[in-house]
Design a protein around this motif. Structure first.
Motif, PDB file in Angstrom:
ATOM      1  N   TYR A  55       0.859  -1.172   0.000  1.00  0.00           N
ATOM      2  CA  TYR A  55       0.000   0.000   0.000  1.00  0.00           C
ATOM      3  C   TYR A  55       0.900   1.228   0.000  1.00  0.00           C
ATOM      4  O   TYR A  55       2.086   1.128   0.301  1.00  0.00           O
ATOM      5  N   ARG A  56       0.328   2.363  -0.317  1.00  0.00           N
ATOM      6  CA  ARG A  56       1.102   3.602  -0.247  1.00  0.00           C
ATOM      7  C   ARG A  56       0.213   4.741   0.247  1.00  0.00           C
ATOM      8  O   ARG A  56      -0.999   4.712   0.077  1.00  0.00           O
ATOM      9  N   GLN A  57       0.876   5.709   0.848  1.00  0.00           N
ATOM     10  CA  GLN A  57       0.159   6.879   1.345  1.00  0.00           C
ATOM     11  C   GLN A  57       0.986   8.119   1.053  1.00  0.00           C
ATOM     12  O   GLN A  57       2.101   8.265   1.565  1.00  0.00           O
ATOM     13  N   ALA A  58       0.433   8.986   0.234  1.00  0.00           N
ATOM     14  CA  ALA A  58       1.065  10.258  -0.080  1.00  0.00           C
ATOM     15  C   ALA A  58       0.568  11.312   0.903  1.00  0.00           C
ATOM     16  O   ALA A  58      -0.503  11.156   1.501  1.00  0.00           O
ATOM     17  N   PRO A  59       1.314  12.398   1.088  1.00  0.00           N
ATOM     18  CA  PRO A  59       0.891  13.454   2.022  1.00  0.00           C
ATOM     19  C   PRO A  59      -0.497  13.979   1.678  1.00  0.00           C
ATOM     20  O   PRO A  59      -0.782  14.310   0.528  1.00  0.00           O
ATOM     21  N   GLY A  60      -1.345  14.018   2.695  1.00  0.00           N
ATOM     22  CA  GLY A  60      -2.687  14.544   2.506  1.00  0.00           C
ATOM     23  C   GLY A  60      -3.664  13.612   1.829  1.00  0.00           C
ATOM     24  O   GLY A  60      -4.807  13.992   1.559  1.00  0.00           O
ATOM     25  N   LYS A  61      -3.230  12.385   1.571  1.00  0.00           N
ATOM     26  CA  LYS A  61      -4.100  11.416   0.897  1.00  0.00           C
ATOM     27  C   LYS A  61      -4.277  10.178   1.754  1.00  0.00           C
ATOM     28  O   LYS A  61      -3.506   9.920   2.672  1.00  0.00           O
ATOM     29  N   GLU A  62      -5.308   9.412   1.421  1.00  0.00           N
ATOM     30  CA  GLU A  62      -5.565   8.182   2.148  1.00  0.00           C
ATOM     31  C   GLU A  62      -4.625   7.077   1.658  1.00  0.00           C
ATOM     32  O   GLU A  62      -4.127   7.107   0.533  1.00  0.00           O
ATOM     33  N   ARG A  63      -4.412   6.094   2.520  1.00  0.00           N
ATOM     34  CA  ARG A  63      -3.618   4.943   2.128  1.00  0.00           C
ATOM     35  C   ARG A  63      -4.386   4.159   1.065  1.00  0.00           C
ATOM     36  O   ARG A  63      -5.586   3.928   1.184  1.00  0.00           O
ATOM     37  N   GLU A  64      -3.667   3.739   0.024  1.00  0.00           N
ATOM     38  CA  GLU A  64      -4.306   3.024  -1.067  1.00  0.00           C
ATOM     39  C   GLU A  64      -3.542   1.754  -1.411  1.00  0.00           C
ATOM     40  O   GLU A  64      -2.319   1.687  -1.237  1.00  0.00           O
ATOM     41  N   LEU A  65      -4.273   0.770  -1.913  1.00  0.00           N
ATOM     42  CA  LEU A  65      -3.646  -0.460  -2.353  1.00  0.00           C
ATOM     43  C   LEU A  65      -2.870  -0.222  -3.636  1.00  0.00           C
ATOM     44  O   LEU A  65      -3.383   0.373  -4.581  1.00  0.00           O
ATOM     45  N   VAL A  66      -1.641  -0.710  -3.670  1.00  0.00           N
ATOM     46  CA  VAL A  66      -0.824  -0.666  -4.882  1.00  0.00           C
ATOM     47  C   VAL A  66      -0.904  -2.008  -5.604  1.00  0.00           C
ATOM     48  O   VAL A  66      -1.201  -2.066  -6.792  1.00  0.00           O
ATOM     49  N   ALA A  67      -0.630  -3.079  -4.876  1.00  0.00           N
ATOM     50  CA  ALA A  67      -0.656  -4.413  -5.473  1.00  0.00           C
ATOM     51  C   ALA A  67      -0.742  -5.447  -4.367  1.00  0.00           C
ATOM     52  O   ALA A  67      -0.287  -5.207  -3.241  1.00  0.00           O
ATOM     53  N   SER A  68      -1.319  -6.591  -4.684  1.00  0.00           N
ATOM     54  CA  SER A  68      -1.386  -7.686  -3.729  1.00  0.00           C
ATOM     55  C   SER A  68      -1.156  -8.998  -4.473  1.00  0.00           C
ATOM     56  O   SER A  68      -1.333  -9.072  -5.706  1.00  0.00           O
TER      57      SER A  68
END
Length: 116
Positions: A37-50
């Motif tokens: 997962y990744r989280q950029a500043p000011g954004k929600e954590r999101e799935l990248v790959a599984s």
């Protein structure tokens, strides 16, 4: 107690590549899906790959064709090969592991910065 330790983040120029690794250690029962997962500043954590134990993978649309997830079940390790990196890929990347018989775990995160 299961721990996830990530490595491989850093600073890279646009168009460059990085490879992230995440090792699960401790007393492990029935490791199931592993993912990034990744989280950029000011954004929600999101799935990248599984990826499942059987190797079935799933990607966010934004990284399809550029990122590849893989795993080594014998080493309880998951990898994320990131190619053609863009500035919008800049974020803290977190490893996640799900288990059938234990609570899920998160890694501490590794910073990926794409900038010229």
């Amino acid at each position: 107690q299961v721990q996830l330790v990530e490595s491989g983040g850093g600073l890279v120029q646009p168009g460059g590549s990085l490879r992230l690794s995440c090792v699960a250690s401790g007393t492990i029962f029935s490791l199931n899906v592993m993912g990034w997962y990744r989280q950029a500043p000011g954004k929600e954590r999101e799935l990248v790959a599984s990826i499942t134990t059987g190797g079935k993978s799933n990607y966010a649309d934004s990284v399809k064709g550029r990122f590849t997830i893989s795993r080594d079940n014998g080493k309880n390790t998951v990898y994320l090969q990131m190619n053609s990196l863009k500035p919008e890929d800049t974020a803290v990347y977190y490893c996640n592991a799900e288990f059938l018989l234990q609570p899920g775990r998160w890694g501490q995160g590794t910073q990926v910065t794409v900038s010229s």
